[in-house]
Design a protein around this motif. Structure first.
Motif, PDB file in Angstrom:
ATOM      1  N   THR A 162      39.268  49.461  45.739  1.00 60.58           N
ATOM      2  CA  THR A 162      39.077  48.031  45.431  1.00 60.58           C
ATOM      3  C   THR A 162      39.895  47.852  44.229  1.00 60.58           C
ATOM      4  O   THR A 162      39.422  46.552  43.693  1.00 60.58           O
ATOM      5  CB  THR A 162      37.660  47.802  45.346  1.00 60.58           C
ATOM      6  OG1 THR A 162      36.690  48.506  44.391  1.00 60.58           O
ATOM      7  CG2 THR A 162      36.829  48.107  46.821  1.00 60.58           C
ATOM      8  N   CYS A 163      40.720  48.583  43.697  1.00 57.38           N
ATOM      9  CA  CYS A 163      41.186  48.216  42.352  1.00 57.38           C
ATOM     10  C   CYS A 163      42.518  47.089  42.541  1.00 57.38           C
ATOM     11  O   CYS A 163      43.267  46.886  41.633  1.00 57.38           O
ATOM     12  CB  CYS A 163      41.889  49.382  41.699  1.00 57.38           C
ATOM     13  SG  CYS A 163      40.516  50.560  41.144  1.00 57.38           S
ATOM     14  N   VAL A 164      42.611  46.513  43.483  1.00 61.02           N
ATOM     15  CA  VAL A 164      43.424  45.293  43.875  1.00 61.02           C
ATOM     16  C   VAL A 164      42.869  44.254  43.045  1.00 61.02           C
ATOM     17  O   VAL A 164      43.512  43.307  42.704  1.00 61.02           O
ATOM     18  CB  VAL A 164      43.927  45.160  45.178  1.00 61.02           C
ATOM     19  CG1 VAL A 164      44.434  46.214  45.585  1.00 61.02           C
ATOM     20  CG2 VAL A 164      42.398  44.528  45.850  1.00 61.02           C
ATOM     21  N   LEU A 165      41.587  44.513  42.530  1.00 60.45           N
ATOM     22  CA  LEU A 165      40.822  43.074  41.883  1.00 60.45           C
ATOM     23  C   LEU A 165      41.032  43.114  40.591  1.00 60.45           C
ATOM     24  O   LEU A 165      41.268  44.206  39.847  1.00 60.45           O
ATOM     25  CB  LEU A 165      39.183  43.311  42.436  1.00 60.45           C
ATOM     26  CG  LEU A 165      38.629  43.227  43.659  1.00 60.45           C
ATOM     27  CD1 LEU A 165      37.440  43.980  43.883  1.00 60.45           C
ATOM     28  CD2 LEU A 165      38.599  41.756  44.139  1.00 60.45           C
ATOM     29  N   THR A 166      40.788  41.870  40.030  1.00 60.38           N
ATOM     30  CA  THR A 166      40.872  41.813  38.459  1.00 60.38           C
ATOM     31  C   THR A 166      39.450  41.386  38.187  1.00 60.38           C
ATOM     32  O   THR A 166      39.083  41.667  36.905  1.00 60.38           O
ATOM     33  CB  THR A 166      41.740  40.356  38.433  1.00 60.38           C
ATOM     34  OG1 THR A 166      40.948  39.288  38.892  1.00 60.38           O
ATOM     35  CG2 THR A 166      42.969  40.459  38.677  1.00 60.38           C
ATOM     36  N   HIS A 167      38.673  41.102  38.992  1.00 61.51           N
ATOM     37  CA  HIS A 167      36.984  40.654  38.516  1.00 61.51           C
ATOM     38  C   HIS A 167      36.287  41.565  39.658  1.00 61.51           C
ATOM     39  O   HIS A 167      36.473  41.700  40.885  1.00 61.51           O
ATOM     40  CB  HIS A 167      36.886  39.148  38.477  1.00 61.51           C
ATOM     41  CG  HIS A 167      37.352  38.495  37.558  1.00 61.51           C
ATOM     42  ND1 HIS A 167      38.905  38.464  37.582  1.00 61.51           N
ATOM     43  CD2 HIS A 167      37.167  37.906  36.434  1.00 61.51           C
ATOM     44  CE1 HIS A 167      39.179  37.477  36.564  1.00 61.51           C
ATOM     45  NE2 HIS A 167      37.958  37.305  35.748  1.00 61.51           N
ATOM     46  N   ASN A 168      35.215  41.817  39.266  1.00 62.16           N
ATOM     47  CA  ASN A 168      34.212  42.641  40.048  1.00 62.16           C
ATOM     48  C   ASN A 168      33.447  41.823  41.233  1.00 62.16           C
ATOM     49  O   ASN A 168      33.063  40.740  40.895  1.00 62.16           O
ATOM     50  CB  ASN A 168      33.051  42.980  39.290  1.00 62.16           C
ATOM     51  CG  ASN A 168      33.567  44.137  38.286  1.00 62.16           C
ATOM     52  OD1 ASN A 168      34.094  45.197  38.606  1.00 62.16           O
ATOM     53  ND2 ASN A 168      33.524  44.117  36.954  1.00 62.16           N
ATOM     54  N   LEU A 169      33.871  42.177  42.464  1.00 58.82           N
ATOM     55  CA  LEU A 169      33.019  41.411  43.738  1.00 58.82           C
ATOM     56  C   LEU A 169      31.642  41.925  43.752  1.00 58.82           C
ATOM     57  O   LEU A 169      31.293  43.230  43.363  1.00 58.82           O
ATOM     58  CB  LEU A 169      33.683  41.609  44.887  1.00 58.82           C
ATOM     59  CG  LEU A 169      35.011  40.784  44.893  1.00 58.82           C
ATOM     60  CD1 LEU A 169      35.516  40.879  46.320  1.00 58.82           C
ATOM     61  CD2 LEU A 169      34.653  39.309  44.838  1.00 58.82           C
TER      62      LEU A 169
END
Length: 574
Positions: free
Chosen positions: A370-377
């Motif tokens: 999931t490290c394509v994310l800039t913010h935590n879902l």
């Protein structure tokens, strides 16, 4: 074109998104404000919901207790709970914020009355129906009170209600203030959005759908009923594109009196002197974030693309965008790195701490699924975008030509990662892609060309159909892909080919397309599109005047002729 027309002395604009940034309608009415203020000044008044009750700070609104003080006292005596002040947008227009909660206990009486008078079917409506209905009802009472206290019978008053969410206000005025001209604008139909969002074929089967049956199937009977009644009893009914007008004819039993496409306001765009600096700053920020996520240095040849908008996975074509990235990731014709940004707000709980540390030079980031994310879902394993990225083998370890950055937050300048607004970042992209399936108008491609970013959209977007044959679009600065209910894979392939073509343009070809994109954008300024709204006001006021029998004077203003009202392809000459 007709030169003599009736324009309002006073105009009320009612929307759930006044001083309340939620979606695209906010952009419509806030960007249109300065153009109408030039004509109406303080006689142009917005009405929105008080969603920041109990003393909470509303960043969009500034109260002014000196405004309409005598009427404010009268309104209070009438039981209206309002705040009067200014919307903090360009022009600082007057805004009235309405607390609708006092009517909660009266909802059964209100809905019974509307059923008996207008056959409005509210019985199945849940809170997501009741709450906006009560706001609309309260807004109608505010307009009635203001008009009775401050104006005379000879004042020409119009009220423009946006979307089904405000329709109860229109119904209230029809019952209680027939001298007020009513305009109803739908930006999308309830049924169109529901059918498309549930992956049923909207366009090929449109004429065969039974509206009431589909409304019951999707649990939107009350919303559909309010939208239909509002469209049919309004003095003037408008929608934003010819595509949506077809839905209106079938689902609402009424075609629009005027097509009112969504314009734009030029001052948000950097001037030529500052544009290059704005693009450089945005590009540096975008690359810096991507480098921190992937722990890779990207060269100046990196190609930055993006999609954005509300999280409607299918309707907005987010699913198709990811399929395009998957194809590009394996495509041997790609000779440069592509970074695909997905700028779609979702349920997040703040920036990734490891990413923040990396950006501050205090640590490292670790690649994970999931490290394509800039913010935590909150629930990444259930998120459709993350699931699609995994399904298409686009997890970080599987990326070749393409890197993905998913930004699940509002880019308001204070997200803790970018700390730039969406518009500030937009100039940094090389290309944007909005492969919409359901898009009555589509601000996102329009915003892109405003910042000289070429864009790809589809024939199912109102803006796409408008721009397709624009005289300045010979170089395809706006690529419009033909899309229907069944050609998903074909659309994906055509978008892939368009992206590959764009990656191979030289600097001169890129510059030429950017300039043509901006030339197309200039045709969408509100100074060009506002005449459509004037035509709607003219139609509505003529009916109100006929009801009251008051003789008034007309004023010269540019409006549309009868034949032009349903055609939005009249391009201004630049």
């Amino acid at each position: 074109m007709s030169e003599e027309t009736v324009i309002p002395d006073y105009l009320f604009e009612v929307s759930w998104e006044v001083c309340n940034k939620v979606g695209g309608i906010y952009t419509v009415i806030s960007s249109k404000a300065s153009t109408l203020l030039e004509k109406l000044d303080n006689n142009y008044i917005f009405i929105g919901p008080d969603v920041y009750r109990d003393g909470a700070y509303n960043p969009e609104f500034e109260e002014d207790k000196k405004l309409f003080k005598l009427w404010r006292d009268k309104a209070s005596d009438e039981g209206l709970r309002i705040k009067i002040g200014h919307w903090k947008i360009k022009g600082n227009p007057i805004a009235i914020i309405v607390d609708f909660t006092p009517y909660i206990n009266q909802k059964d009486v209100i809905f019974t009355n509307f059923w008996e008078t207008f056959n409005l079917d509210s019985i199945s409506g849940q809170w997501d129906y009741i709450e906006p209905c009560l706001f609309g009802y309260a807004a109608g009472k505010v307009i009635e009170s203001f008009t009775r206290f401050n104006l005379s019978i000879r004042d020409k008053v119009a009220a423009n209600f946006h979307e089904w969410m405000t329709g109860a206000g229109l119904l209230y005025l029809k019952q209680n203030s027939p001298q007020i001209a009513t305009v109803f604008t739908t930006h999308a139909t309830v049924l169109g959005r529901a059918i498309a969002g549930n992956y049923q074929p909207l366009y090929s089967n449109l004429e065969n759908y039974k509206p009431e049956s589909k409304a019951a199937e999707f649990g939107v009977v009350a919303k559909h009923s309010l939208e239909k009644v509002s469209a049919q009893i309004s003095d003037a009914f408008t929608t934003v594109s010819e595509i949506t007008n077809t839905e209106c004819r079938v689902f609402l039993g009424k075609s629009a009196d005027v097509i009112t496409p969504n314009g734009f306001d030029a001052p948000i765009i950097p001037d030529d002197e500052h544009f290059n600096n704005a693009r450089k700053k945005a590009r540096e920020k975008l690359l810096k974030i991507a480098e921190a996520i992937y722990d890779v240095k990207f060269d100046d040849n990196t190609f930055l693309i993006a999609t954005s908008g509300r999280y409607e996975f299918h309707n907005k074509g987010i699913d198709l965008f990811i399929d395009v990235l998957a194809n590009l990731n394996q495509n041997e014709q790609i000779n440069k790195t592509i970074i695909g940004f997905i700028l779609v707000p979702a349920g997040n709980y703040g920036p990734r701490k490891d990413l923040l540390s990396k950006l501050n030079g205090e640590g490292t980031t670790t690649l994970c699924e999931t490290c394509v994310l800039t913010h935590n879902l909150h629930y990444p394993e259930q998120d459709p975008i993350i699931k699609k990225i995994h399904e298409k083998c686009l997890k970080p370890a599987e990326q070749k030509n393409v890197k993905i950055v998913f930004v699940p937050c509002y880019l308001n300048g204070d997200d803790k990662i970018f700390n730039l607004t969406y518009y500030q970042l937009l100039a940094g992209f090389d290309l944007t892609i909005f492969p919409s399936y359901y898009e009555p108008w589509g601000y996102t491609p329009q915003e892109s060309i405003a910042f000289k970013v070429p864009t790809i959209t589809t024939s199912l977007a109102g803006f796409g159909m408008w721009a397709k044959d624009h005289p300045a679009n010979k170089l395809k600065s706006v690529v419009v892909i033909e899309r229907n209910d069944y050609n998903y894979n074909e659309v994906a392939e055509k978008i892939v080919n368009s992206v590959i073509e764009y990656t191979k343009f030289n600097e001169e070809e890129i510059k030429e397309r950017k300039e043509k994109a901006y030339e197309i954008f200039k045709s969408t300024l509100w100074t060009n599109f506002i005449k459509n709204y004037y035509s709607a006001y003219n139609i509505a006021l003529a009916k109100a005047i006929q009801r009251t029998g008051v003789i008034i004077e007309t004023e010269k203003v540019e409006t549309l002729s009868t034949s032009e009202r349903l055609c939005v392809s009249n391009y201004p000459v630049w």
